[in-house]
Write a protein that holds these residues in place. Structure first.
Motif, PDB file in Angstrom:
ATOM      1  N   GLN A 236       0.901  -1.283   0.200  1.00  0.00           N
ATOM      2  CA  GLN A 236       0.078   0.112   0.098  1.00  0.00           C
ATOM      3  C   GLN A 236       0.991   1.259  -0.161  1.00  0.00           C
ATOM      4  O   GLN A 236       0.594   2.304  -0.250  1.00  0.00           O
ATOM      5  N   PRO A 253      -4.781  -4.507  -6.507  1.00  0.00           N
ATOM      6  CA  PRO A 253      -5.584  -4.200  -5.409  1.00  0.00           C
ATOM      7  C   PRO A 253      -7.044  -3.849  -5.727  1.00  0.00           C
ATOM      8  O   PRO A 253      -7.154  -2.784  -6.612  1.00  0.00           O
ATOM      9  N   LEU A 257     -10.351  -2.506  -0.776  1.00  0.00           N
ATOM     10  CA  LEU A 257      -9.351  -2.826   0.111  1.00  0.00           C
ATOM     11  C   LEU A 257      -8.708  -1.529   0.977  1.00  0.00           C
ATOM     12  O   LEU A 257      -7.513  -1.420   0.442  1.00  0.00           O
ATOM     13  N   PRO A 259      -7.483   0.257   3.944  1.00  0.00           N
ATOM     14  CA  PRO A 259      -6.968  -0.077   5.245  1.00  0.00           C
ATOM     15  C   PRO A 259      -7.875   0.415   6.362  1.00  0.00           C
ATOM     16  O   PRO A 259      -8.094   1.460   6.042  1.00  0.00           O
ATOM     17  N   GLU A 263      -7.860  -4.288  12.417  1.00  0.00           N
ATOM     18  CA  GLU A 263      -7.536  -5.661  11.591  1.00  0.00           C
ATOM     19  C   GLU A 263      -6.829  -6.603  12.474  1.00  0.00           C
ATOM     20  O   GLU A 263      -7.237  -7.765  12.240  1.00  0.00           O
ATOM     21  N   GLY A 293      -4.235  -2.464   8.135  1.00  0.00           N
ATOM     22  CA  GLY A 293      -5.007  -2.987   6.801  1.00  0.00           C
ATOM     23  C   GLY A 293      -3.926  -4.228   6.437  1.00  0.00           C
ATOM     24  O   GLY A 293      -4.289  -4.914   5.517  1.00  0.00           O
ATOM     25  N   VAL A 294      -2.893  -4.544   6.933  1.00  0.00           N
ATOM     26  CA  VAL A 294      -1.986  -5.574   6.518  1.00  0.00           C
ATOM     27  C   VAL A 294      -1.319  -6.088   7.805  1.00  0.00           C
ATOM     28  O   VAL A 294      -0.807  -5.558   8.638  1.00  0.00           O
ATOM     29  N   THR A 329     -10.718  -9.553   1.823  1.00  0.00           N
ATOM     30  CA  THR A 329      -9.305 -10.111   2.019  1.00  0.00           C
ATOM     31  C   THR A 329      -8.455 -10.367   0.920  1.00  0.00           C
ATOM     32  O   THR A 329      -9.105 -10.418  -0.172  1.00  0.00           O
ATOM     33  N   ARG A 330      -6.997 -10.077   0.944  1.00  0.00           N
ATOM     34  CA  ARG A 330      -6.242 -10.742  -0.127  1.00  0.00           C
ATOM     35  C   ARG A 330      -4.923 -11.311   0.569  1.00  0.00           C
ATOM     36  O   ARG A 330      -4.565 -10.564   1.404  1.00  0.00           O
ATOM     37  N   GLU A 332      -1.061 -12.427   0.046  1.00  0.00           N
ATOM     38  CA  GLU A 332      -0.156 -12.485  -0.602  1.00  0.00           C
ATOM     39  C   GLU A 332       1.214 -13.379  -0.048  1.00  0.00           C
ATOM     40  O   GLU A 332       1.566 -12.888   1.058  1.00  0.00           O
ATOM     41  N   ARG A 345       1.308 -12.226   3.663  1.00  0.00           N
ATOM     42  CA  ARG A 345       0.629 -10.955   4.146  1.00  0.00           C
ATOM     43  C   ARG A 345      -0.864 -10.987   3.969  1.00  0.00           C
ATOM     44  O   ARG A 345      -1.274 -11.345   2.601  1.00  0.00           O
ATOM     45  N   TRP A 347      -4.248  -8.991   3.680  1.00  0.00           N
ATOM     46  CA  TRP A 347      -4.779  -7.800   3.564  1.00  0.00           C
ATOM     47  C   TRP A 347      -6.035  -7.859   3.874  1.00  0.00           C
ATOM     48  O   TRP A 347      -6.877  -8.624   3.543  1.00  0.00           O
TER      49      TRP A 347
END
Length: 353
Positions: A236, A253, A257, A259, A263, A293-294, A329-330, A332, A345, A347
């Motif tokens: 980000q 992204p 998403l 942040p 979270e 957010g991560v 969510t995502r 990585e 990670r 997200w």
């Protein structure tokens, strides 16, 4: 009468080291060649020496196409291809570095091998630091260096890919300069500067893989030694996540998403619920650097097939739980399994209102 020489920083090459091979005691070799190490020194070791003793090599059989094996190794080490032009690929490695050819080196090594980056150079640095303390009784910092290119600039320089006993970044944000200006963004990558300075006496062709920087006051680490993880820019915060003309399209992204605070607590609760069937599974969650957010996910046990499958099951169940609560969510996979290194990670975006 001669003027006194001002104090400063010294960069000292460590001569007399052998050609390293898998299983060699790197720390013992350094201790034997540099018994003059002292508290506060910074020992800078090229990653190639670390990789060689740790067996991070690709064998090139007689008659094999070395370049084809190198290109395959790049694909194997990459988690994301940023840009590609012909045989050249800029990729993100499992360690989080964005670098040409995944940092794989075919120089300063025999023709029957290729050298990969260390699996976890921070862990390597911690082990080397502890072993030097055991052998010589000294408290030193350790930096593992590698040669990287630089965006928008010709030429190469050494940077840190592993560190122990020293904070990777010196943070000047909030300080006031001599003219009364408050510094807003200044963070100095001191371990990169050390790596580059050390390369002035190591060089690329001199066969000197270790140097010592003496006289630099630095911030030591205590407790959780983050190593070089603070140097990895979070997605980000990256204004240039993809290439331009040579763009290799990856996931983009999602607009949703964005942040938001809270979270980490949400993810921790989701993993707690999901881990009912795996109560002893060794996962550690942390904020992903500075960004909300991560969440960084760590695997604290030695990776194997069982832990990999368990992590996949646990992660999937946790994501299902988060989706049930309205989070987007995502995932990585950007880290190296094992030790305190990242395995990925997660997200999170704003819960549905």
């Amino acid at each position: 009468m001669a003027e006194p020489v001002p104090g400063g920083i010294s960069v000292l090459p460590v001569h007399g080291l052998p050609e390293f091979a898998p299983g060699d005691d790197l720390a013992a070799a350094i201790a034997g060649a540099a018994p003059w190490l002292a508290d506060g020194d910074v020992v800078v070791v090229t990653s190639k020496a670390v990789s060689k003793v740790e067996g991070r090599l690709v064998d090139v059989p007689p008659g094999a196409d070395r370049e084809a094996l190198r290109l395959q190794a790049v694909e194997d080490e990459a988690v994301r291809v940023v840009a590609r032009r012909g045989p050249l690929a800029i990729v993100q490695t499992r360690q989080g570095w964005v670098v040409a050819a995944a940092g794989i080196d075919a120089s300063n090594v025999t023709q029957d091998a290729l050298v990969l980056l260390p699996e976890d150079a921070d862990a390597s640095a911690r082990a080397l630091r502890a072993r030097l303390c055991e052998l010589l009784g000294v408290d030193v910092a350790v930096v593992v260096s590698d040669t990287f290119g630089r965006t928008w600039r010709e030429g190469l320089t050494d940077v840190a890919v592993g560190a122990a006993g020293i904070a990777a970044l010196t943070d000047h944000r909030g300080a006031v300069d001599a003219w009364g200006n408050r510094l807003e963004t200044t963070r100095v990558a001191v371990v990169d500067e050390l790596a580059s300075a050390a390369d002035l006496v190591k060089g690329k062709l001199s066969g000197v893989p270790v140097a010592v920087v003496r006289g630099l006051p630095y911030t030591t680490t205590a407790g959780d030694d983050e190593g070089t993880r603070p140097l990895v820019r979070l997605p980000q915060d990256d204004l240039f996540p993809y290439g331009a003309r040579d763009l290799v399209r990856s996931r983009e992204p999602g607009a949703e998403l964005v942040p938001r605070a809270g979270e980490l607590a949400a993810v921790a609760e989701a993993f707690r619920v999901a881990s009912a069937a795996l109560p002893e599974f060794p996962v550690v969650l942390r904020h992903g650097g500075e960004g909300d957010g991560v969440v960084d996910v760590h695997l604290s046990d030695t990776p194997n097939l069982t832990t990999a499958l368990n992590l996949g099951a646990l992660l999937g169940a946790a994501i299902v739980q988060l989706h049930a609560e309205g989070w987007t969510t995502r995932w990585e996979p950007v880290g190296t399994p094992g030790g305190s290194s990242l395995v990925g990670r997660l997200w999170l975006g704003t819960p549905a209102s």
